[in-house]
Scaffold this motif. Structure first.
Motif, mmCIF file in Angstrom:
data_model
loop_
_atom_site.group_PDB
_atom_site.id
_atom_site.type_symbol
_atom_site.label_atom_id
_atom_site.label_comp_id
_atom_site.label_asym_id
_atom_site.label_seq_id
_atom_site.Cartn_x
_atom_site.Cartn_y
_atom_site.Cartn_z
ATOM 1 N N SER A 199 -3.819 10.031 -10.228
ATOM 2 C CA SER A 199 -4.319 8.667 -10.018
ATOM 3 C C SER A 199 -3.793 7.716 -11.090
ATOM 4 O O SER A 199 -3.547 6.537 -10.815
ATOM 5 C CB SER A 199 -5.850 8.651 -10.014
ATOM 6 O OG SER A 199 -6.378 8.904 -11.300
ATOM 7 N N ASP B 17 -13.575 2.645 -5.755
ATOM 8 C CA ASP B 17 -12.161 2.688 -5.374
ATOM 9 C C ASP B 17 -11.489 3.948 -5.909
ATOM 10 O O ASP B 17 -10.674 4.574 -5.226
ATOM 11 C CB ASP B 17 -11.427 1.446 -5.886
ATOM 12 C CG ASP B 17 -11.831 0.190 -5.136
ATOM 13 O OD1 ASP B 17 -12.411 0.326 -4.048
ATOM 14 O OD2 ASP B 17 -11.566 -0.919 -5.638
ATOM 15 N N LYS C 62 0.807 -1.225 0.000
ATOM 16 C CA LYS C 62 0.000 0.000 0.000
ATOM 17 C C LYS C 62 0.834 1.266 0.000
ATOM 18 O O LYS C 62 0.346 2.325 -0.401
ATOM 19 C CB LYS C 62 -0.932 0.001 1.218
ATOM 20 C CG LYS C 62 -2.015 -1.065 1.161
ATOM 21 C CD LYS C 62 -2.949 -0.941 2.362
ATOM 22 C CE LYS C 62 -4.066 -1.969 2.276
ATOM 23 N NZ LYS C 62 -5.006 -1.857 3.435
ATOM 24 N N GLU D 95 -12.554 6.963 -3.780
ATOM 25 C CA GLU D 95 -11.776 7.078 -2.540
ATOM 26 C C GLU D 95 -10.369 7.598 -2.816
ATOM 27 O O GLU D 95 -9.847 8.430 -2.074
ATOM 28 C CB GLU D 95 -11.719 5.730 -1.823
ATOM 29 C CG GLU D 95 -13.042 5.303 -1.208
ATOM 30 C CD GLU D 95 -12.871 4.226 -0.158
ATOM 31 O OE1 GLU D 95 -11.716 3.830 0.120
ATOM 32 O OE2 GLU D 95 -13.893 3.791 0.401
ATOM 33 N N MET D 96 -9.749 7.093 -3.903
ATOM 34 C CA MET D 96 -8.404 7.563 -4.233
ATOM 35 C C MET D 96 -8.431 9.032 -4.623
ATOM 36 O O MET D 96 -7.508 9.798 -4.288
ATOM 37 C CB MET D 96 -7.829 6.714 -5.372
ATOM 38 C CG MET D 96 -6.366 7.002 -5.670
ATOM 39 S SD MET D 96 -5.278 6.738 -4.235
ATOM 40 C CE MET D 96 -5.316 4.942 -4.135
ATOM 41 N N PHE E 59 -6.288 -0.259 -8.544
ATOM 42 C CA PHE E 59 -7.710 0.077 -8.540
ATOM 43 C C PHE E 59 -8.103 0.410 -9.980
ATOM 44 O O PHE E 59 -7.249 0.556 -10.856
ATOM 45 C CB PHE E 59 -8.010 1.253 -7.594
ATOM 46 C CG PHE E 59 -7.257 2.512 -7.943
ATOM 47 C CD1 PHE E 59 -7.843 3.518 -8.681
ATOM 48 C CD2 PHE E 59 -5.939 2.689 -7.524
ATOM 49 C CE1 PHE E 59 -7.147 4.672 -9.004
ATOM 50 C CE2 PHE E 59 -5.228 3.844 -7.832
ATOM 51 C CZ PHE E 59 -5.840 4.836 -8.581
ATOM 52 N N THR F 213 -12.213 -2.379 -15.774
ATOM 53 C CA THR F 213 -12.365 -3.202 -14.569
ATOM 54 C C THR F 213 -11.437 -4.410 -14.559
ATOM 55 O O THR F 213 -11.299 -5.074 -13.529
ATOM 56 C CB THR F 213 -13.818 -3.673 -14.432
ATOM 57 O OG1 THR F 213 -14.234 -4.303 -15.649
ATOM 58 C CG2 THR F 213 -14.736 -2.500 -14.162
ATOM 59 N N LYS G 257 -21.012 7.108 -3.309
ATOM 60 C CA LYS G 257 -19.879 7.148 -4.234
ATOM 61 C C LYS G 257 -20.351 6.888 -5.663
ATOM 62 O O LYS G 257 -21.421 6.307 -5.891
ATOM 63 C CB LYS G 257 -18.829 6.091 -3.867
ATOM 64 C CG LYS G 257 -18.250 6.218 -2.465
ATOM 65 C CD LYS G 257 -17.185 5.171 -2.242
ATOM 66 C CE LYS G 257 -16.599 5.239 -0.833
ATOM 67 N NZ LYS G 257 -17.528 4.716 0.169
#
Length: 483
Positions: A174, A355, A96, A358-359, A181, A255, A350
């Motif tokens: 990102s 994911d 992480k 959140e990022m 993700f 995905t 969301k």
């Protein structure tokens, strides 16, 4: 020098290192001129590197027979080895809080982000699958802090407003955080003269520079699968239309999925291609028309340049290249903060790519942007994508007009189509853009049901009894009920 003895001596000393890729391909890492490079064992470049190594170490030129003997010993060791490696394109995540970004293939250098700091390191063995289209990245200026990133992005990207500037910056950061993700498709849209191609070229130079540069779009599934498989950041310029099959392929690539093909020179052996990539494309009009693709996309709108602002491409790119090290430094220092962010994300609602949402919030924190502001921008962007789809659809335009003074409408598909045609004729809409019959009307309405509901509160369903009937409700209507 005896071939077998030389091979095992170099394996023991770590000059040659072996591994297997997930798909079973044998990999060989060779130390040449104080720099290690990884090759597929059966490749032409690997054999050439082995010849160069032998000449450097022993001053002998391997014959073809000796080279085949050496490769055979290495293949045996690869087969016996239990080490399996997953190679990454450009960005490799280790847990992480650790990220490695491949900078330079010639000097075997990468950038390590760990413990809130950035530094240049030698690229570890069996970390990256660089590919023939790999282009070296410039060395980042790590003195540039994260709070300088937004001004540099604003200087070089002519986005429509502040929201788009923040969203584009979040998307760029990102995109350099690896494939841990799912990343949205970046839809760059603007009218003629807004610099869409230059914008896409700049994004590629930041995220994943390539020798070929940006590519034109093709409707060939095989060609697109190949690009997605061999690239970390895949760009398509000047897209005018995306077929249903390619739209589904893009959704799968976002995905993560697999595609298979027959391996060359075999009858039944499969070649598995892993599809998980970041996609960006430019267009003048709306090209993402399916709900699935819209849910997996972010829209960036560009402003048209004023006559006084127009510069030559050479001037634009020269200024950008000058600031590229600073941009990269700001990005990597932002990533350093993101990887150290342990604060919980509190937002409950969301977008579909949760994911990424959140990022995006963690990136926003590193840039000094509040959590609720990032969430507002993401939902507003999703709303605009839905609105664009509806505005590009003649069926949606007529249906919205049909329901503007109604809370409820029920009729057969044929009568509904006749009502829509009457509205189209009244509003001057080309009747040829509407479906030719009732069955095609159903197929035209199905892809835009979610957008009609989220933007206009119009809900559509089909009631089946003695005859098929459409049931359409308008949640937003406040007047008297009228059929």
């Amino acid at each position: 020098m005896q071939i077998k003895k030389g091979v095992y001596n170099n394996l023991k000393r770590g000059i040659i290192t072996l591994s297997k890729r997930e798909d079973g391909a044998f990999l060989c890492s060779i130390l040449l001129e104080d720099s290690k490079k990884t090759y597929q064992l059966d490749s032409k470049n690997c054999r050439l590197a082995l010849r160069v190594l032998w000449d450097e170490l022993y001053g002998e030129l391997l014959s073809e027979k000796e080279l085949l003997e050496m490769v055979s010993y290495l293949e045996i060791e690869c087969f016996k080895s239990k080490r399996v490696t997953k190679l990454c394109h450009r960005v490799c995540r280790k847990g992480k809080s650790k990220l490695i970004y491949q900078l330079n293939l010639d000097e075997n250098k990468s950038l390590l982000v760990e413990n809130g700091e950035c530094c240049i390191i030698d690229t570890p063995d069996f970390c990256f699958d660089s590919g023939s289209n790999f282009k070296n990245q410039v060395i980042p200026d790590l003195e540039v802090d994260s709070d300088e990133l937004l001004p540099y992005m604003d200087k070089h990207f002519n986005v429509r407003n502040t929201d788009d500037l923040i969203l584009l910056t979040i998307l760029v950061v990102s995109s350099m955080l690896g494939m841990g993700f799912n990343h949205p498709v970046i839809l760059i849209q603007g009218e003629k003269g807004s610099g869409k191609s230059e914008c896409l070229r700049k994004l590629e130079m930041i995220i994943d520079p390539k020798n070929s540069g940006i590519c034109t779009y093709t409707n060939s599934k095989e060609a697109i699968v190949l690009r997605l498989t061999n690239s970390y950041f895949t760009c398509f310029d000047n897209v005018s239309y995306i077929s249903g099959a390619i739209s589904d392929l893009f959704c799968s690539a976002v995905t993560g999925s697999c595609d298979s093909a027959r391996k060359l020179y075999t009858d039944s052996e499969e070649r598995i291609l892993n599809l998980h990539a970041i996609i960006a494309l430019t267009s003048i009009n709306v090209v993402a028309r399916s709900s699935d693709l819209v849910d997996r996309s972010c829209l960036i709108l560009l402003s048209r340049f004023k006559a006084s602002e127009i510069k030559t491409e050479a001037e634009i790119m020269s200024s950008f290249r000058k600031d590229l090290p600073k941009l990269l430094g700001g990005i990597f220092n932002t990533i350093a903060k993101v990887l150290e962010d342990r604060k919980k994300v509190t937002v409950k609602k969301k977008i579909r790519l949760a994911d990424f949402h959140e990022m995006a919030i963690r990136i926003g924190r590193a840039l000094g942007i509040k959590e609720r502001e990032v969430t507002r921008i993401l939902f507003q962007n999703r709303f605009e994508l839905s609105l664009n789809i509806l505005e590009a659809s003649s069926v949606a335009t007529c249906l919205i007009e049909l329901m503007k003074d109604k809370s409820h409408y029920e009729n057969t598909p044929t009568n509904c189509l006749n009502d829509l045609k009457a509205i189209a004729k009244r509003k001057g809409i080309d009747l040829s853009t509407l479906p030719k019959d009732a069955s095609r009307l159903t197929r035209a309405l199905t892809p835009i049901i979610d957008e009609l509901s989220s933007v206009y509160g119009i809900e559509f369903s089909v009631c089946r009894g003695t005859e098929r009937r459409y049931v359409i409700k308008n949640r937003n209507f406040e007047g008297n009920d009228e059929k």
